[in-house]
Write a protein that holds these residues in place. Sequence first.
Motif, PDB file in Angstrom:
ATOM      1  N   LEU A   1      49.305 -67.155   4.734  1.00 55.42           N
ATOM      2  CA  LEU A   1      48.599 -68.476   4.736  1.00 55.42           C
ATOM      3  C   LEU A   1      47.741 -68.562   3.643  1.00 55.42           C
ATOM      4  CD1 LEU A   1      48.213 -71.023   6.286  1.00 55.42           C
ATOM      5  CD2 LEU A   1      46.525 -69.723   7.563  1.00 55.42           C
ATOM      6  N   LEU A   2      47.803 -69.644   3.177  1.00 56.27           N
ATOM      7  CA  LEU A   2      47.008 -69.976   1.632  1.00 56.27           C
ATOM      8  C   LEU A   2      46.726 -71.475   1.810  1.00 56.27           C
ATOM      9  CD1 LEU A   2      45.882 -68.943  -1.002  1.00 56.27           C
ATOM     10  CD2 LEU A   2      48.080 -69.603  -1.941  1.00 56.27           C
ATOM     11  N   PHE A   3      45.298 -72.048   1.534  1.00 56.53           N
ATOM     12  CA  PHE A   3      45.230 -73.185   1.416  1.00 56.53           C
ATOM     13  C   PHE A   3      45.164 -73.703  -0.280  1.00 56.53           C
ATOM     14  CE2 PHE A   3      42.209 -73.606   5.415  1.00 56.53           C
ATOM     15  CZ  PHE A   3      43.582 -73.670   6.604  1.00 56.53           C
ATOM     16  N   GLN A  22      36.736 -67.315  10.307  1.00 51.60           N
ATOM     17  CA  GLN A  22      37.413 -66.164  10.298  1.00 51.60           C
ATOM     18  C   GLN A  22      38.710 -66.343  10.073  1.00 51.60           C
ATOM     19  OE1 GLN A  22      36.997 -65.250  14.709  1.00 51.60           O
ATOM     20  NE2 GLN A  22      35.298 -63.900  14.140  1.00 51.60           N
ATOM     21  N   LYS A  23      39.294 -65.267   9.153  1.00 54.06           N
ATOM     22  CA  LYS A  23      40.713 -64.924   8.771  1.00 54.06           C
ATOM     23  C   LYS A  23      41.422 -63.827   9.316  1.00 54.06           C
ATOM     24  CE  LYS A  23      38.658 -67.024   4.957  1.00 54.06           C
ATOM     25  NZ  LYS A  23      37.288 -67.280   4.964  1.00 54.06           N
ATOM     26  N   HIS A  24      42.529 -64.447  10.034  1.00 51.76           N
ATOM     27  CA  HIS A  24      43.347 -63.251  10.811  1.00 51.76           C
ATOM     28  C   HIS A  24      44.451 -62.644   9.939  1.00 51.76           C
ATOM     29  CE1 HIS A  24      41.614 -64.655  14.743  1.00 51.76           C
ATOM     30  NE2 HIS A  24      41.091 -65.592  13.837  1.00 51.76           N
ATOM     31  N   TYR A  25      44.626 -61.422  10.180  1.00 49.70           N
ATOM     32  CA  TYR A  25      45.511 -60.866   9.426  1.00 49.70           C
ATOM     33  C   TYR A  25      46.356 -59.846  10.240  1.00 49.70           C
ATOM     34  CZ  TYR A  25      42.587 -62.209   5.443  1.00 49.70           C
ATOM     35  OH  TYR A  25      41.706 -62.635   4.466  1.00 49.70           O
ATOM     36  N   GLU A  26      47.758 -59.508   9.528  1.00 51.04           N
ATOM     37  CA  GLU A  26      48.586 -58.819  10.338  1.00 51.04           C
ATOM     38  C   GLU A  26      48.987 -57.576   9.236  1.00 51.04           C
ATOM     39  OE1 GLU A  26      51.855 -60.640  11.895  1.00 51.04           O
ATOM     40  OE2 GLU A  26      50.863 -61.703  13.639  1.00 51.04           O
ATOM     41  N   VAL A  27      48.556 -56.346   9.518  1.00 51.08           N
ATOM     42  CA  VAL A  27      48.621 -55.252   8.385  1.00 51.08           C
ATOM     43  C   VAL A  27      49.493 -54.183   8.930  1.00 51.08           C
ATOM     44  CG1 VAL A  27      47.260 -53.891   7.095  1.00 51.08           C
ATOM     45  CG2 VAL A  27      46.242 -55.815   7.973  1.00 51.08           C
ATOM     46  N   VAL A  96      49.405 -59.771   5.602  1.00 54.47           N
ATOM     47  CA  VAL A  96      49.878 -61.058   6.000  1.00 54.47           C
ATOM     48  C   VAL A  96      48.690 -61.775   6.586  1.00 54.47           C
ATOM     49  CG1 VAL A  96      51.360 -62.857   6.924  1.00 54.47           C
ATOM     50  CG2 VAL A  96      52.265 -60.744   6.014  1.00 54.47           C
ATOM     51  N   ARG A  97      48.188 -63.093   5.841  1.00 52.67           N
ATOM     52  CA  ARG A  97      46.998 -63.782   6.584  1.00 52.67           C
ATOM     53  C   ARG A  97      47.743 -64.736   7.313  1.00 52.67           C
ATOM     54  NH1 ARG A  97      42.984 -65.539   2.633  1.00 52.67           N
ATOM     55  NH2 ARG A  97      44.448 -66.744   1.942  1.00 52.67           N
ATOM     56  N   VAL A  98      47.575 -64.609   8.652  1.00 47.69           N
ATOM     57  CA  VAL A  98      48.187 -65.617   9.632  1.00 47.69           C
ATOM     58  C   VAL A  98      47.639 -66.811  10.211  1.00 47.69           C
ATOM     59  CG1 VAL A  98      49.989 -63.874  10.272  1.00 47.69           C
ATOM     60  CG2 VAL A  98      47.986 -63.896  11.365  1.00 47.69           C
ATOM     61  N   GLN A  99      46.186 -66.632   9.860  1.00 43.67           N
ATOM     62  CA  GLN A  99      45.326 -67.699  10.581  1.00 43.67           C
ATOM     63  C   GLN A  99      44.034 -67.997   9.570  1.00 43.67           C
ATOM     64  OE1 GLN A  99      44.617 -67.517  14.765  1.00 43.67           O
ATOM     65  NE2 GLN A  99      42.893 -68.883  14.702  1.00 43.67           N
ATOM     66  N   ILE A 100      43.540 -69.138   9.290  1.00 46.33           N
ATOM     67  CA  ILE A 100      42.353 -69.320   8.820  1.00 46.33           C
ATOM     68  C   ILE A 100      41.480 -70.323   9.521  1.00 46.33           C
ATOM     69  CG2 ILE A 100      41.174 -70.355   6.795  1.00 46.33           C
ATOM     70  CD1 ILE A 100      43.480 -69.751   4.975  1.00 46.33           C
ATOM     71  N   GLY A 101      40.309 -69.941  10.228  1.00 48.90           N
ATOM     72  CA  GLY A 101      39.709 -70.728  11.100  1.00 48.90           C
ATOM     73  C   GLY A 101      40.704 -71.159  12.223  1.00 48.90           C
ATOM     74  N   SER A 102      40.923 -72.380  12.608  1.00 51.19           N
ATOM     75  CA  SER A 102      41.859 -72.711  13.850  1.00 51.19           C
ATOM     76  C   SER A 102      43.263 -72.969  13.394  1.00 51.19           C
ATOM     77  CB  SER A 102      41.238 -73.849  14.401  1.00 51.19           C
ATOM     78  OG  SER A 102      41.249 -74.811  13.701  1.00 51.19           O
ATOM     79  N   VAL A 103      43.377 -72.787  12.021  1.00 47.37           N
ATOM     80  CA  VAL A 103      44.695 -72.990  11.599  1.00 47.37           C
ATOM     81  C   VAL A 103      45.313 -71.859  11.244  1.00 47.37           C
ATOM     82  CG1 VAL A 103      45.825 -74.093   9.487  1.00 47.37           C
ATOM     83  CG2 VAL A 103      43.986 -75.082  10.138  1.00 47.37           C
ATOM     84  N   ILE A 105      49.720 -70.119  10.734  1.00 44.94           N
ATOM     85  CA  ILE A 105      50.525 -70.246  10.105  1.00 44.94           C
ATOM     86  C   ILE A 105      51.935 -70.577  10.763  1.00 44.94           C
ATOM     87  CG2 ILE A 105      51.489 -67.859   9.940  1.00 44.94           C
ATOM     88  CD1 ILE A 105      52.084 -68.243   6.993  1.00 44.94           C
ATOM     89  N   GLY A 106      51.873 -70.127  12.088  1.00 47.82           N
ATOM     90  CA  GLY A 106      52.894 -70.439  12.939  1.00 47.82           C
ATOM     91  C   GLY A 106      54.424 -70.102  12.561  1.00 47.82           C
TER      92      GLY A 106
END
Length: 127
Positions: A1-3, A22-27, A96-103, A105-106
């Motif tokens: 996920l990238l803005f 907060q940034k959420h990642y799967e590693v 992989v970043r899967v979320q930034i704040g409440s947004v 990647i879905g």
Amino acid sequence: LLFLTNDGEFSLRVSHPRYRVQKHYEVVIEGKANKLTETALTKGVRSRGDLLRADSAVLTGANRSRSYFKLVLSEGKNREIRRMFKELGHRVESLVRVQIGSVKIGELPLGRYRRLTAPEIQSFGRG
């Protein structure tokens, strides 16, 4: 996920550590990690004079050759996740970043994009 944005104020609100977005990642890492690895990630790991720390770290699975984590970070220091795992003796295979704040990647396919909605933009403190 990238803005991608040309709005400097929005970019600052999303990326600067003082806003604690907060940034959420799967590693996926090489090697078998354990609960001690999980604990070290949240207590903090020293690397090149920086204290690197995840807001949360959850070991979601492991076998002899790989381990899987979900991490949440809010500071965003350069190559922070890779540096933390390197200090703990593991190489990152996938990040992989899967979320930034409440947004989230879905289900957005790889290489595709969409515009943020007005409520998503407002969730970062913008009108």
